[in-house]
Structures are given as C-alpha cells and as structure tokens.
Design a protein around this motif. Structure first.
Motif, PDB file in Angstrom:
ATOM      1  N   LEU A  63      61.098   8.412 -32.692  1.00 60.42           N
ATOM      2  CA  LEU A  63      61.387   7.451 -33.743  1.00 60.42           C
ATOM      3  C   LEU A  63      60.178   6.594 -34.106  1.00 60.42           C
ATOM      4  CD1 LEU A  63      64.916   6.178 -32.625  1.00 60.42           C
ATOM      5  CD2 LEU A  63      64.386   7.860 -34.393  1.00 60.42           C
ATOM      6  N   LEU A  64      59.155   6.611 -33.262  1.00 60.16           N
ATOM      7  CA  LEU A  64      57.965   5.810 -33.537  1.00 60.16           C
ATOM      8  C   LEU A  64      57.159   6.428 -34.676  1.00 60.16           C
ATOM      9  CD1 LEU A  64      56.632   4.874 -29.968  1.00 60.16           C
ATOM     10  CD2 LEU A  64      58.277   3.654 -31.405  1.00 60.16           C
ATOM     11  N   SER A  65      56.692   5.588 -35.568  1.00 59.54           N
ATOM     12  CA  SER A  65      55.862   6.054 -36.682  1.00 59.54           C
ATOM     13  C   SER A  65      54.423   6.240 -36.207  1.00 59.54           C
ATOM     14  CB  SER A  65      55.893   5.038 -37.822  1.00 59.54           C
ATOM     15  OG  SER A  65      55.277   3.821 -37.418  1.00 59.54           O
ATOM     16  N   ILE A  66      53.605   6.819 -37.065  1.00 62.18           N
ATOM     17  CA  ILE A  66      52.182   6.968 -36.746  1.00 62.18           C
ATOM     18  C   ILE A  66      51.560   5.605 -36.470  1.00 62.18           C
ATOM     19  CG2 ILE A  66      49.939   7.749 -37.609  1.00 62.18           C
ATOM     20  CD1 ILE A  66      51.884   9.999 -36.931  1.00 62.18           C
ATOM     21  N   LYS A  67      51.912   4.609 -37.276  1.00 61.30           N
ATOM     22  CA  LYS A  67      51.379   3.252 -37.079  1.00 61.30           C
ATOM     23  C   LYS A  67      51.842   2.664 -35.759  1.00 61.30           C
ATOM     24  CE  LYS A  67      50.721   2.014 -41.940  1.00 61.30           C
ATOM     25  NZ  LYS A  67      51.095   1.070 -43.035  1.00 61.30           N
ATOM     26  N   ASP A  68      53.098   2.935 -35.394  1.00 64.78           N
ATOM     27  CA  ASP A  68      53.601   2.443 -34.100  1.00 64.78           C
ATOM     28  C   ASP A  68      52.797   3.025 -32.948  1.00 64.78           C
ATOM     29  OD1 ASP A  68      55.666   0.982 -35.290  1.00 64.78           O
ATOM     30  OD2 ASP A  68      57.081   2.658 -35.184  1.00 64.78           O
ATOM     31  N   ILE A  75      44.913   5.373 -28.840  1.00 66.89           N
ATOM     32  CA  ILE A  75      45.623   6.288 -29.738  1.00 66.89           C
ATOM     33  C   ILE A  75      45.141   6.055 -31.168  1.00 66.89           C
ATOM     34  CG2 ILE A  75      47.854   6.999 -30.685  1.00 66.89           C
ATOM     35  CD1 ILE A  75      47.511   7.793 -27.823  1.00 66.89           C
ATOM     36  N   GLY A  76      44.350   6.987 -31.654  1.00 71.83           N
ATOM     37  CA  GLY A  76      43.930   6.944 -33.041  1.00 71.83           C
ATOM     38  C   GLY A  76      44.867   7.768 -33.892  1.00 71.83           C
ATOM     39  N   GLU A  77      44.506   7.909 -35.147  1.00 67.98           N
ATOM     40  CA  GLU A  77      45.367   8.641 -36.066  1.00 67.98           C
ATOM     41  C   GLU A  77      45.566  10.098 -35.638  1.00 67.98           C
ATOM     42  OE1 GLU A  77      45.709   8.298 -40.726  1.00 67.98           O
ATOM     43  OE2 GLU A  77      44.105   9.706 -40.225  1.00 67.98           O
ATOM     44  N   ALA A  78      44.487  10.743 -35.201  1.00 67.13           N
ATOM     45  CA  ALA A  78      44.569  12.157 -34.818  1.00 67.13           C
ATOM     46  C   ALA A  78      45.520  12.354 -33.634  1.00 67.13           C
ATOM     47  CB  ALA A  78      43.187  12.699 -34.486  1.00 67.13           C
ATOM     48  N   SER A  82      49.173  14.250 -33.500  1.00 68.95           N
ATOM     49  CA  SER A  82      49.422  15.312 -32.525  1.00 68.95           C
ATOM     50  C   SER A  82      50.724  15.075 -31.778  1.00 68.95           C
ATOM     51  CB  SER A  82      48.263  15.395 -31.522  1.00 68.95           C
ATOM     52  OG  SER A  82      47.077  15.827 -32.145  1.00 68.95           O
ATOM     53  N   ILE A  83      50.980  13.823 -31.381  1.00 70.32           N
ATOM     54  CA  ILE A  83      52.215  13.492 -30.672  1.00 70.32           C
ATOM     55  C   ILE A  83      53.421  13.723 -31.581  1.00 70.32           C
ATOM     56  CG2 ILE A  83      53.555  11.615 -29.639  1.00 70.32           C
ATOM     57  CD1 ILE A  83      50.842  10.402 -28.753  1.00 70.32           C
ATOM     58  N   ALA A  84      53.344  13.205 -32.817  1.00 68.31           N
ATOM     59  CA  ALA A  84      54.459  13.351 -33.762  1.00 68.31           C
ATOM     60  C   ALA A  84      54.715  14.819 -34.087  1.00 68.31           C
ATOM     61  CB  ALA A  84      54.161  12.561 -35.035  1.00 68.31           C
ATOM     62  N   THR A  85      53.643  15.594 -34.200  1.00 65.76           N
ATOM     63  CA  THR A  85      53.775  17.013 -34.507  1.00 65.76           C
ATOM     64  C   THR A  85      54.466  17.767 -33.365  1.00 65.76           C
ATOM     65  OG1 THR A  85      51.796  17.000 -35.908  1.00 65.76           O
ATOM     66  CG2 THR A  85      52.511  19.135 -35.039  1.00 65.76           C
TER      67      THR A  85
END
Length: 225
Positions: A63-68, A75-78, A82-85
């Motif tokens: 449920l966490l967004s990329i920004k979260d 934890i950078g954007e990449a 990767s986690i969300a993917t």
C-alpha cells in the motif's frame, strides 16, 4: 567463499543459492530486491526497518507509494520502484494461480477468486465473474477503475461481455479502500439495476461482493439481492 566473508548485502543471495528460496526470511527477500543498503545500513538492516514499519506485513507494504518508500534513508526512486514492481508481480502471480474453470459454490469462493486483485487497491475498481449453467468460471474481467470513493459501472458493457462469453450467471464485485464493509446507497442501487437488466436477458445476477483488505460483504448472504 564462505558466507561469513561476504559483504552482508551479498549473504541473502548466497543463502538463496545454497539453501533455496524457502530458507530466506522476509527481510532477506526484500534485501535481494533492493540490492544494496545505505552508508549506515546494510540492505538486510534496511529491509528489517522497512518491514517493521508495516508490522512485517507484505499487504501493508504494497500500500506504500513510491514517495512513502523513498522516505526511508537509502531508498531512492529506483529501489522504490523495484520494491513496488516485485510486489505487483506477486499480486498478479497470485491471481493467475486460480484455475480459470473453477466452480463458484458460495460467496467465499468468489471472494477468494478476486481478493488478490482488489484487496490492496487504493482506489475503487469494479470486476465481474461470468459463469455458465454449472457455475463454472468462464471469464473474469475488470470493468472500471474509479477514484478514491467510487467506481461506476456501465451496465451495457457488463451485459455485452456476458453475452460475448455466453454467460448465464454473473457475480459482480468492487472494493472499498476505506475498509468499510457497509453497502452504500449507490451500491444497492446499481445492484438492483443490474439484477433487473439481467432478468430481461435471462442472465442471473448471483451476488455482489464488497471486498476490503481482509474481509468481504455479500449481498446474497445478507438478503440484499
């Protein structure tokens, strides 16, 4: 090289190779997804911290967004992507494990069939299960994606799909991201509208399921259908 001589970030990978994927803890799996930690923490330590923030629950993590995710140091954007993917791949795989020709005998069968698609979403979606005379699943389809509060279904599209698949029964479902299992007035109205339209086409509306993260509400079971 013995594991004890490897950098901590590499140890989960080595454990995966020597002992198999089932031997890995949740934090070790997350460490492999991230690949590396930060200057202050190894990937393993960072993984433990992230999982602890969601009570070690993969559903909560999804449920966490990329920004979260990027709020964690290291934890950078990449890495966040990767986690969300990885979590999205897991969700899709779980959905594909359900046999296409499964039989729906009760509301719980329908819930099990759709919970992986709907339980963790932040916005409402409307899905339908199309069945034959034996209540075997012919087709499953997402019909609409809505905003934060609601997803409106076009009844004409619903029954076009039913006719396309020669369906004689339909189970509709949508999620409540708020976690509420109470059927709204709009939920009741659209259910009755679909039920009446189905009578004209001799396609029976068997149930309407409202899904939250850990439970469901059945219109059929509660006498609202």
């Amino acid at each position: 090289m013995p594991i004890k001589f490897l950098a901590e970030d590499d140890r989960p990978r080595e454990k995966f190779l020597h002992k198999g994927k089932n031997s890995l803890s949740d934090s070790e799996l997350l460490a492999i997804i991230m690949g590396s930690g930060s200057k202050e923490e190894s990937a393993l330590e960072l993984g433990r911290k992230i999982l602890a923030s969601v009570d070690n629950n993969w559903h909560q993590l999804s449920l966490l967004s990329i920004k979260d995710l990027m709020k964690f140091k290291g934890i950078g954007e990449a890495k966040a992507i990767s986690i969300a993917t990885a979590l999205e791949i897991g969700r899709r795989r779980a959905g594909q494990e359900i046999p296409e020709k499964s039989t729906i005998g009760n509301s719980n069968d329908a819930y099990v069939l759709l919970k992986n698609q709907l339980s963790d979403l932040r916005t409402e979606e409307f899905w339908a299960i199309f069945l034959n005379n034996s209540n075997k699943v012919i087709h499953i389809s997402r019909l609409t994606q809505g905003g934060i509060s609601q997803s409106i279904v076009d009844v004409r599209i619903l029954f076009k799909k039913a006719l396309d698949h020669f369906s004689t029964g339909i189970i509709i479902a949508h999620n409540h991201p708020s976690g509420s299992l109470k059927a709204s007035r709009e939920d009741i109205n659209i259910t009755q509208k679909i039920k009446e339209a189905g009578k004209t086409l001799n396609i029976q509306l068997l149930d309407h399921i409202i899904i939250t993260q850990d439970s469901y509400f059945s219109f059929s079971d509660t006498g609202l259908l």
